[in-house]
Structures are given as structure tokens and as C-alpha cells.
Scaffold this active site. Structure first.
Site, PDB file in Angstrom:
ATOM      1  N   HIS A 124     -26.135 -10.168 -15.957  1.00 41.34           N
ATOM      2  CA  HIS A 124     -27.044 -10.643 -17.214  1.00 41.34           C
ATOM      3  C   HIS A 124     -26.535 -11.243 -17.960  1.00 41.34           C
ATOM      4  CE1 HIS A 124     -30.459 -10.035 -19.787  1.00 41.34           C
ATOM      5  NE2 HIS A 124     -31.134 -10.627 -19.083  1.00 41.34           N
ATOM      6  N   ASP A 201     -25.045  -1.562 -14.731  1.00 41.91           N
ATOM      7  CA  ASP A 201     -26.157  -2.300 -14.967  1.00 41.91           C
ATOM      8  C   ASP A 201     -27.642  -2.054 -13.683  1.00 41.91           C
ATOM      9  OD1 ASP A 201     -28.386  -3.573 -16.083  1.00 41.91           O
ATOM     10  OD2 ASP A 201     -27.252  -5.188 -16.373  1.00 41.91           O
ATOM     11  N   GLN A 204     -32.286  -3.937 -12.213  1.00 43.54           N
ATOM     12  CA  GLN A 204     -32.266  -4.079 -11.130  1.00 43.54           C
ATOM     13  C   GLN A 204     -31.915  -3.916  -9.938  1.00 43.54           C
ATOM     14  OE1 GLN A 204     -34.550  -6.804 -11.558  1.00 43.54           O
ATOM     15  NE2 GLN A 204     -33.747  -7.855 -12.931  1.00 43.54           N
ATOM     16  N   LYS A 227     -38.807  -2.434 -15.981  1.00 39.80           N
ATOM     17  CA  LYS A 227     -39.079  -2.388 -14.295  1.00 39.80           C
ATOM     18  C   LYS A 227     -38.907  -2.060 -13.665  1.00 39.80           C
ATOM     19  CE  LYS A 227     -35.459  -6.299 -16.582  1.00 39.80           C
ATOM     20  NZ  LYS A 227     -35.607  -7.466 -16.202  1.00 39.80           N
ATOM     21  N   CYS A 366     -31.672 -15.439 -18.102  1.00 38.24           N
ATOM     22  CA  CYS A 366     -29.980 -14.818 -18.634  1.00 38.24           C
ATOM     23  C   CYS A 366     -29.208 -14.658 -18.559  1.00 38.24           C
ATOM     24  CB  CYS A 366     -31.453 -13.663 -19.379  1.00 38.24           C
ATOM     25  SG  CYS A 366     -32.642 -13.999 -20.299  1.00 38.24           S
TER      26      CYS A 366
HETATM   27  N1  PMP Z   1     -29.225  -6.356 -16.770  1.00 37.58           N
HETATM   28  C1  PMP Z   1     -30.302  -6.662 -15.922  1.00 37.58           C
HETATM   29  C2  PMP Z   1     -29.167  -7.305 -14.135  1.00 37.58           C
HETATM   30  C3  PMP Z   1     -31.089  -7.594 -15.619  1.00 37.58           C
HETATM   31  O1  PMP Z   1     -32.298  -8.472 -15.126  1.00 37.58           O
HETATM   32  C4  PMP Z   1     -31.752  -7.083 -17.472  1.00 37.58           C
HETATM   33  C5  PMP Z   1     -33.775  -7.685 -17.922  1.00 37.58           C
HETATM   34  N2  PMP Z   1     -34.008  -9.055 -17.487  1.00 37.58           N
HETATM   35  C6  PMP Z   1     -31.379  -6.702 -17.987  1.00 37.58           C
HETATM   36  C7  PMP Z   1     -29.918  -6.235 -17.854  1.00 37.58           C
HETATM   37  C8  PMP Z   1     -31.658  -6.545 -19.525  1.00 37.58           C
HETATM   38  O2  PMP Z   1     -32.588  -5.705 -19.675  1.00 37.58           O
HETATM   39  P1  PMP Z   1     -33.693  -5.201 -21.106  1.00 37.58           P
HETATM   40  O3  PMP Z   1     -34.082  -6.676 -21.738  1.00 37.58           O
HETATM   41  O4  PMP Z   1     -34.588  -4.728 -20.479  1.00 37.58           O
HETATM   42  O5  PMP Z   1     -32.761  -4.463 -21.854  1.00 37.58           O
END
Ligand code: PMP
Length: 408
Positions: A124, A201, A204, A227, A366
Site C-alpha cells: 500500500h 503492515d 489487512q 478495518k 492506494c
Molecule cells: N496498509 C494496507 C495494506 C491498507 O490496506 C491500508 C488501508 N487501505 C493502509 C495500510 C493504511 O491504513 P490507514 O489509511 O487506515 O492508515
């Protein structure tokens, strides 16, 4: 059928009763953010009705109660991820802020020009951009582990790229764009064999499988509350105590200090050293309630049900949609289906499905680099949570067939 009572569980989510465009809501955008059970909504509401006060500051009753509730939430998170101590749980605004904290605090203190940070193709943007910023600030190099055509990490390439110049591996647990699950145990043991720490990270990962940071022996683990059935505005940085102790604070301000004079400031210990300013108190309490909720339902039970939904939806889509291209078909996959239809643009699919009350995500998720690598600019993505049903999958697939006919 899940191991829990699905209709009773759905009744805990007020939003699932609403209609969108005159149809019952079918919410399949859970990887972006998932819906909140009453337990979470009520915990936050109750906090503002009964307790609201600033924490760590006042001796009065409300301030004490608020402080206790905030710290109790920390302990709940500690138990969920099996951290050795609640001091290792730092509250942040989310996964993004947690990674920025590690890049700026740990990264600036421990990395030098020419050192390498190893990430993967399917990160991401939150696990790409902070390292690029650090690269531009101090001259580190960023290396990228490629993926195989089915979307799984190229393990042979990982083994080749992991040389002693790599001083940090920063990798996702589950790709939000493809659903691929990364082989964390293998990555962490290979990195540790050469004393390289690993940041995972878990944005997910944590909603979809039990996590034990000590069993994984991971050095940093980050995720977002929203999430995993909790509120927005709160997330977690887990770090091993010895790493966190040695790191300089990132932001300065109230709550993170010991003694301040104009000449010099000494800092508070963990976890407060990294929590400058008034934190998101209600949100932390909401996150604690989300942890309780997940544990009551059973994290493994949720994971098992999502896996059934994933298998069923994949089969139904393949049967009903000739020319379907699935992005991410790795054997080890979490509850995400990313796809393109050759004759229909993802954006159009998303807009027309919305007319039928069905919420999916379309776009680059993203994760532009991995989509670009797979030769697409955008995909449509359906992602599942504990409350989704086979009937919703049917509505989604029937809807897709209809919408595709409309577009032809
Ligand atoms: N890493 C991953 C794999 C994600 O899916 C996301 C959210 N789409 C993020 C990081 C970022 O999370 P946040 O926008 O809640 O900080």
C-alpha cells in the site's frame, strides 16, 4: 454456515438495516473500512455521556476514569496481538501514522546513506511513501521484492535481495489490492538470521486472522482500528520494547515529557514517549470494544467464514462472467476479490452496482505500483467481513451480470 449465528450478528450492525438507492445495502467494501457493531458505537457514546475528560492530567474522578478506560483499551490490544507488555502498544492515528513514526524515529536513528530498506511490489502507498521520503532525506535505498504472476511474493527473489546491506524489511501481511498473504514466518526468520528487523503492515491482516507478535517474532507490527470493526482515527504501533526504548520521540508536546525547562526536556517512558498531545480517547475506547467484540465472535471463526465467502464468490463469478480476469489468485489469499472485465470499465461497474445498493471499491486501491505491474490502472474490488452472507454474494454476482449487459 459460520460457527456463529449470522443473523444475530448482523443485527448488531445498525447500518446493515439501511437501504441505498431503494435497495437493501450490500456492503462489500470492507477492506477500505468495515462497519461497526453496536458494542463499539455504544462504548464511544457512553464515554462522551458519562466520562469525558482529559487523561493523565487531572486528579478528579472523571479524569481518572477516562485514564483508566484508555489504558484498559491498550491492555485489550496487547492481549489481542499477544504482546509481552502493554508498554509495547503505542496508539497512533492508524497504520499510516505508525509507519511514518517508525520511518522518522527508528529510521533516522538507525539508517545511514547507502543502507537498504526492502519492501514488496504489493505494498500500500502507506508502506512506500514514508520510505521514499526517508530516502530523499538521508540517502537510503529502496529495494522491491517482485511478485509472481498469481500475485504471491517471489520468495526466490526475496532470498536474492536480502543481503547484509538490507537494514530493514517492511512488508504487508495481506495485500489490500490482491488479497495475497505473505509468508511472514519465512521472511522474519531469514531477516533475523542477519540481524535485520522486520516491520509488518498488518492493516489487512489483523481483521482476518489471529495474530501473535511474539510467536511471529516480528519487530514492528502496525494496523488501523477502522478495518477491524473499530472507529477511524485510532491505530496501533506495536514494537519490541528494546527497540522502542532506544528510539527518539517523533512528535513533541504534552503528555510525552518527564521534565521540561527552556534549556532541556526529558521524556516520559513507554508508551507515552510516542503519544504527544491529547490522544483520541473515545476512539481508543471504541477500539477496545472492537477487540472484545472480535474475541467474543472468534477471530478464527470470522476468518473461516470469510474464506467460505471468498471461495463461493470466486466460483460464482467465474461461472457467470466470461472474460473475467481475477488479479491475485495465489493459493494463500484473504477475503479480497480484485477483478477486471474486459468489456466494462471498473468505474462504471462501481457506479451501476451502487444503483443496486451494492458497495464495492474501484480504482487503484492506494497500490498503484502493483496494478501498474499487472498492466491495469484500476480494478473493481469486493472484500468481505464477518457479517457478509452468501445471499449478498448472489446479489453481487447477479448485479454484475446485469450491469455488464447494460454496459454492452
Ligand atoms: N496498509 C494496507 C495494506 C491498507 O490496506 C491500508 C488501508 N487501505 C493502509 C495500510 C493504511 O491504513 P490507514 O489509511 O487506515 O492508515
Amino acid at each position: 454456515q459460520p460457527a456463529y449465528d449470522l443473523s444475530a450478528l448482523r443485527a448488531e450492525f445498525p447500518i446493515l438495516k439501511r437501504e441505498v438507492n431503494g435497495r437493501p445495502l450490500v456492503y462489500l467494501d470492507n477492506a477500505a473500512t468495515c462497519q461497526k457493531p453496536l458494542a463499539v458505537i455504544e462504548a464511544m457514546d457512553d464515554y462522551y455521556r458519562q466520562t469525558n475528560a482529559n487523561i493523565h492530567r487531572g486528579l478528579h474522578t472523571l479524569s481518572q476514569e477516562a485514564t483508566d478506560a484508555h489504558e484498559l483499551a491498550r491492555t485489550k490490544v496487547q492481549q489481542l496481538i499477544h504482546a509481552a507488555s502493554s508498554k509495547e502498544v503505542i496508539f497512533t492515528r492508524g497504520a499510516t501514522e505508525s509507519i511514518n513514526l517508525v520511518a522518522q524515529s527508528w529510521g533516522r536513528a538507525n539508517l545511514r546513506a547507502g543502507d537498504q530498506v526492502l519492501i514488496s511490489m504489493m505494498e500500500h502507498h502507506a508502506n512506500i511513501v514514508p520510505w521514499q521520503q526517508l530516502r530523499d532525506q538521508i540517502g537510503i535505498e529502496l529495494l522491491v521484492i517482485p511478485i509472481l504472476p498469481d500475485g504471491q511474493l517471489d520468495r526466490a527473489a526475496f532470498a536474492r535481495l536480502l543481503t547484509p546491506r538490507v537494514k530493514l524489511v517492511a512488508i504487508t501481511q495481506v495485500s489490500n489490492a490482491l488479497g495475497s498473504i505473505t509468508p511472514l514466518a519465512e521472511i522474519i526468520s531469514a531477516a533475523h538470521a542477519q540481524q535485520t528487523p522486520v516491520l509488518v503492515d498488518g492493516a489487512q491482516g489483523i481483521p482476518h486472522q489471529p495474530v501473535d507478535v511474539q510467536a511471529l517474532d516480528v519487530d514492528f507490527y502496525v494496523f488501523s482500528g477502522h478495518k477491524m470493526y473499530g472507529p477511524t482515527g485510532i491505530g496501533v504501533l506495536y514494537g519490541k520494547a528494546e527497540l522502542l526504548e532506544a528510539m527518539p520521540p517523533w512528535q513533541g508536546g504534552g503528555d510525552m515529557i518527564d521534565i521540561v525547562t527552556f534549556e532541556k526536556t526529558t521524556y516520559a517512558g513507554l508508551p507515552h514517549k510516542f503519544e504527544a498531545g491529547t490522544p483520541a480517547i473515545a476512539e481508543a475506547i471504541g477500539l477496545g470494544a472492537a477487540v472484545d467484540w472480535m474475541q467474543r465472535v472468534g477471530v478464527q471463526a470470522i476468518a473461516d467464514w470469510e474464506h467460505q465467502l471468498l471461495t463461493y464468490a470466486t466460483q460464482q463469478m467465474q461461472a457467470a462472467l466470461p472474460g473475467l480476469r481475477l488479479l491475485g489468485t495465489a493459493p494463500d489469499k484473504a477475503a479480497v476479490i480484485s477483478f477486471v472485465l474486459e468489456d466494462a470499465h471498473a468505474q462504471d461497474l462501481g457506479l451501476l452496482l451502487d444503483q443496486l445498493g451494492i458497495a464495492i471499491r474501484t480504482g487503484h486501491h492506494c497500490a498503484m505500483p502493483v496494478l501498474h505491474h499487472l498492466g491495469v490502472n484500476a480494478t473493481a474490488r469486493a472484500s468481505f467481513a464477518a457479517y457478509n452472507t452468501f445471499a449478498e454474494v448472489d446479489a453481487f454476482v447477479t448485479g454484475l451480470v446485469r450491469v455488464r449487459e447494460m454496459l454492452q
